[in-house]
Enzyme design. Structure first.
Site, PDB file in Angstrom:
ATOM      1  N   LYS A  88       0.831  -1.202   0.000  1.00 28.50           N
ATOM      2  CA  LYS A  88       0.000   0.000   0.000  1.00 28.50           C
ATOM      3  C   LYS A  88       0.873   1.263   0.000  1.00 28.50           C
ATOM      4  O   LYS A  88       0.585   2.225  -0.681  1.00 28.50           O
ATOM      5  CB  LYS A  88      -0.924  -0.008   1.235  1.00 28.50           C
ATOM      6  CG  LYS A  88      -2.402   0.040   0.870  1.00 28.50           C
ATOM      7  CD  LYS A  88      -3.293   0.394   2.058  1.00 28.50           C
ATOM      8  CE  LYS A  88      -3.334  -0.752   3.070  1.00 28.50           C
ATOM      9  NZ  LYS A  88      -3.759  -0.358   4.403  1.00 28.50           N
ATOM     10  N   LYS A 138       6.779   8.007  11.226  1.00 27.74           N
ATOM     11  CA  LYS A 138       7.849   7.044  11.435  1.00 27.74           C
ATOM     12  C   LYS A 138       9.136   7.553  10.769  1.00 27.74           C
ATOM     13  O   LYS A 138       9.073   8.106   9.669  1.00 27.74           O
ATOM     14  CB  LYS A 138       7.402   5.724  10.796  1.00 27.74           C
ATOM     15  CG  LYS A 138       8.402   4.625  10.937  1.00 27.74           C
ATOM     16  CD  LYS A 138       7.930   3.373  10.213  1.00 27.74           C
ATOM     17  CE  LYS A 138       9.127   2.451  10.075  1.00 27.74           C
ATOM     18  NZ  LYS A 138       9.019   1.419   9.097  1.00 27.74           N
ATOM     19  N   LYS A 159      13.779   6.913   5.513  1.00 28.45           N
ATOM     20  CA  LYS A 159      14.401   7.604   4.394  1.00 28.45           C
ATOM     21  C   LYS A 159      13.357   8.036   3.369  1.00 28.45           C
ATOM     22  O   LYS A 159      13.432   9.121   2.792  1.00 28.45           O
ATOM     23  CB  LYS A 159      15.422   6.658   3.744  1.00 28.45           C
ATOM     24  CG  LYS A 159      16.271   7.302   2.691  1.00 28.45           C
ATOM     25  CD  LYS A 159      17.144   6.282   1.984  1.00 28.45           C
ATOM     26  CE  LYS A 159      16.305   5.221   1.298  1.00 28.45           C
ATOM     27  NZ  LYS A 159      16.902   4.637   0.099  1.00 28.45           N
TER      28      LYS A 159
END
Ligand code: TRP
Ligand code: SF4
Length: 328
Positions: free
Chosen positions: A115, A195, A198
């Site tokens: 997702k 969260k 990167k």
């Protein structure tokens, strides 16, 4: 006899603070009491970076330099690259033959990542098998403990189910039932409160120089209700405060008071934290710089790690084939 731990990281770019407090600091402690194996999971990295695999080889040496600078000691831990021990893939193949598709399709990390992935297509044959390869990583060394973050627990559960299925089919206890060692550190969120990752561009990297650290911290959102310095702040909902709790727990109480009594402004608070963090990371950065001056040393460490890992991996694979009556 020491119990064995194994863990891994995907080399897909620079390591950040989340890696340090979520994994590395824990690894450094574990190597004292366990027979420790730490690997750069380059095959797992390839599952996501197959369009741009050069980032993987570029990251391996850089990441391993971070590990060493953080205190992973090659005389205590086996440090190696996953793809240099081909037995991982052979065991992955064996496991693939009997792992039901439903187990993998139902895996919450799989569904979530499909997702979330918007810059790449993860609807691939390889990616579905991500946890099967992870099970092979763990079980090829018969590791009993696996230090991981909470997000990896479903993979560990699958590892145990795969181990049981193998032992059940071939009527031999070849593989142990590995357990997780959960990192106790509170979750460190990214600069924007999501969260730290990167792909969100919200990280502080371990090798960021002081100016960059300052800039990133000054961009952090604080208590949104606090408009003037004279407004009392709510440290409980401020991400800067949670950073303090992780990196300077000793100053937490005082800061809490100063913030909620409107004695400390956010700009000053952030400045103080940036100094503190830059100072904490300084010895680490120096050590890493030193290490990267002579990459051949790191390459040698990885070479020795490969030798040690291969001995055990070959033995386990042979045992698995014997149990399956697959060896001549
Ligand atoms: N999946 C892990 C991660 O993304 C990396 C990993 C690969 C791993 N193989 C492993 C972790 C084996 C623990 C054990 O963080
Ligand atoms: Fe957050 Fe510090 Fe501002 Fe309080 S003073 S709201 S802890 S940045």
């Amino acid at each position: 006899m020491k119990k064995r731990v194994l863990s891994g990281m995907r080399p897909t770019g620079k390591l950040h603070l989340g890696h340090l407090v979520g994994a590395l600091e824990n690894w450094v402690k574990l190597q004292e009491d366990y027979d420790a194996f730490f690997m750069a999971a380059d095959w797992h990295a390839l599952m996501g970076e197959y369009e741009n695999p050069s980032v993987i080889s570029e990251s391996i040496i850089d990441n391993v330099a971070d590990w060493l600078a953080a205190g992973i000691d090659p005389s205590k831990s086996v440090i190696f690259i996953q793809s240099q021990v081909p037995e991982h893939l052979e065991l992955h193949m064996i496991f693939s033959c009997f792992t039901p598709l439903g187990w993998l399709e139902r895996c919450p990390t799989y569904k979530e990542q499909l997702k979330e992935a918007n810059t790449r297509d993860l609807h691939t044959y390889g990616f579905l098998g991500y946890p099967v390869l992870q099970a092979a990583d763990i079980l090829i060394y018969k590791a009993e403990k696996v230090p991981v973050g909470e997000d990896q627990l479903p993979h560990l559960e699958l590892t145990r189910e795969i181990a049981r299925r193998f032992n059940g089919f071939y009527k031999q206890e070849v593989f142990p039932d590995p357990g997780a060692i959960l990192t106790k550190t509170p979750r460190l969120l990214g600069l924007d409160g999501r969260k730290m990752s990167k792909s969100y561009g919200n990280t502080i990297n371990l090798s960021d120089p002081e100016e960059v650290i300052r800039k990133k911290i000054s961009s952090m959102v604080t208590d949104p209700k606090r408009i003037k310095v004279s407004d009392p702040g709510q440290p409980g909902i401020c991400n800067v405060f949670s950073y303090y709790s992780v990196f300077a727990a000793g100053e937490k109480e005082e800061l809490y008071k100063a913030c909620s009594n409107a004695q400390l402004g956010c700009v000053e608070c952030k400045n103080k934290f940036a100094c503190l963090l830059a100072e904490k990371l300084m010895p680490f950065r120096k050590e890493k710089e030193e290490l990267l001056k002579d990459k051949s040393r790191i390459i040698k460490i990885l070479e020795e790690g490969k030798e040690k890992a291969s001995l055990i991996a070959a033995k386990t694979l042979q045992e698995a084939r014997l149990a399956m009556k697959m060896s001549l």
